[in-house]
Design a protein around this motif. Structure first.
Motif, PDB file in Angstrom:
ATOM      1  N   ASP A  35     -52.305 -22.867 128.876  1.00 14.03           N
ATOM      2  CA  ASP A  35     -54.386 -22.468 128.503  1.00 14.03           C
ATOM      3  C   ASP A  35     -55.155 -23.059 129.830  1.00 14.03           C
ATOM      4  O   ASP A  35     -55.271 -23.868 130.033  1.00 14.03           O
ATOM      5  CB  ASP A  35     -53.699 -23.522 127.198  1.00 14.03           C
ATOM      6  CG  ASP A  35     -55.155 -23.384 127.364  1.00 14.03           C
ATOM      7  OD1 ASP A  35     -55.956 -22.703 127.840  1.00 14.03           O
ATOM      8  OD2 ASP A  35     -55.970 -24.662 126.116  1.00 14.03           O
ATOM      9  N   THR A 124     -55.262 -24.409 119.910  1.00  9.30           N
ATOM     10  CA  THR A 124     -55.774 -23.940 120.183  1.00  9.30           C
ATOM     11  C   THR A 124     -56.082 -23.267 118.437  1.00  9.30           C
ATOM     12  O   THR A 124     -56.158 -23.505 117.382  1.00  9.30           O
ATOM     13  CB  THR A 124     -55.617 -21.892 120.823  1.00  9.30           C
ATOM     14  OG1 THR A 124     -56.358 -20.989 120.754  1.00  9.30           O
ATOM     15  CG2 THR A 124     -53.902 -21.874 120.296  1.00  9.30           C
ATOM     16  N   ASP A 128     -59.545 -17.489 119.071  1.00  9.23           N
ATOM     17  CA  ASP A 128     -59.492 -18.040 121.000  1.00  9.23           C
ATOM     18  C   ASP A 128     -58.936 -16.826 121.727  1.00  9.23           C
ATOM     19  O   ASP A 128     -57.510 -16.333 121.059  1.00  9.23           O
ATOM     20  CB  ASP A 128     -59.012 -19.104 120.719  1.00  9.23           C
ATOM     21  CG  ASP A 128     -60.151 -20.731 120.368  1.00  9.23           C
ATOM     22  OD1 ASP A 128     -61.366 -19.797 120.293  1.00  9.23           O
ATOM     23  OD2 ASP A 128     -59.192 -21.438 119.854  1.00  9.23           O
ATOM     24  N   LEU A 130     -56.599 -17.309 125.247  1.00  5.53           N
ATOM     25  CA  LEU A 130     -55.713 -17.963 126.280  1.00  5.53           C
ATOM     26  C   LEU A 130     -55.584 -17.555 127.036  1.00  5.53           C
ATOM     27  O   LEU A 130     -55.262 -16.121 127.362  1.00  5.53           O
ATOM     28  CB  LEU A 130     -54.627 -18.428 125.134  1.00  5.53           C
ATOM     29  CG  LEU A 130     -54.145 -20.025 124.101  1.00  5.53           C
ATOM     30  CD1 LEU A 130     -52.500 -19.546 123.735  1.00  5.53           C
ATOM     31  CD2 LEU A 130     -54.730 -20.545 125.071  1.00  5.53           C
TER      32      LEU A 130
END
Length: 252
Positions: A35, A124, A128, A130
């Motif tokens: 991440d 997460t 989203d 990454l």
């Protein structure tokens, strides 16, 4: 005398060739960060340590190590699958493989593979973005093929790790390996790629980073990913928020 001088010259030449070749032998990559968050989101991605920070790691990933240095660690971070790559062990257990790598088996509870001397687990949400980072390890030069990185997400949540066949049953996310920053040291160039978190019910899933150096030669890194609501423990980082993350914009 001429013979001795010639022999010495040959020996020096051989040692020079060997010295230049040795780093390439161990030049196999791994996930450095699961991440990665850029300081300046946008099209000009900076994967260097100055360009962002890591908020989530692979299992039992040691902190405070120089970027790209973990091929010389004991154990190293590069795990090469053995045998049929479509049926091989998906995550290193530090026992099997052509390169056995460090221990990336699932912990019980999973949080025990994170925190303390190791990096935090990634938290997460579906949708989203990454961004994952890896060192080039001499394989992002113009004379190298742009091989692929697979990102495989399990579909079974909160359970044991799936097999490699089960992971490949889902369409993998493909990233170009040579998406790297420029740098004077080919071994330590920072590379990475971004993708949207696939649709999953809230829970804990396995994410596998899988890189093909040569046909049939695969290296993997494994991480636990908490998607959506869950029991966020001391070894997890805070959830980024709902929907698209504005902190992760970049090329796919």
């Amino acid at each position: 005398m001429i013979f001795k001088a010639t022999s010495a010259a040959i020996l020096v030449s051989a040692l020079a060739v060997f010295s230049s070749y040795t780093p390439q032998v161990e030049a196999h990559s791994w996930v450095d960060c699961v991440d990665w968050r850029f300081n300046k989101p946008g099209p000009n991605q900076d994967w260097s340590d100055k360009g962002g920070k890591c908020m989530g790691y692979a299992r039992r990933f040691p902190l405070n190590k120089a970027f790209g240095s973990l091929d010389s660690a004991n154990p190293s971070r590069h795990y090469q699958q053995a045998g049929n790559p479509n049926k091989a062990l998906p995550c290193s257990d530090h026992k099997h493989g052509k390169d056995i790598g460090s221990n990336e088996t699932r912990a019980d509870p999973p949080e025990d593979a994170y925190g303390g001397i190791w990096g935090h687990m990634t938290v997460t949400n579906v949708g989203d973005q990454l961004c994952v980072r890896w060192p080039a390890k001499n394989h992002a030069e113009s004379n190298e093929d742009d091989t692929e990185v697979q990102i495989n997400f399990s579909t079974n949540r909160d359970g044991k790790d799936p097999t490699q066949e089960q992971l490949l049953a889902n369409k993998p996310i493909l990233l170009p390996y040579k998406n790297c920053n420029r740098g004077p040291i080919p071994d330590r160039r920072a590379c990475g790629g971004c993708f949207d978190v696939p649709k999953r019910a809230p829970g804990l899933y396995l994410m596998q980073w899988r890189w093909m150096l040569n046909p049939g030669e695969w290296y993997t890194s494994c991480a636990d990913i908490q998607i959506g609501a869950g029991n966020v423990g001391k070894n997890l980082v805070a959830v980024k928020g709902k929907g698209k993350s504005t902190n992760h914009k970049g090329k796919h």
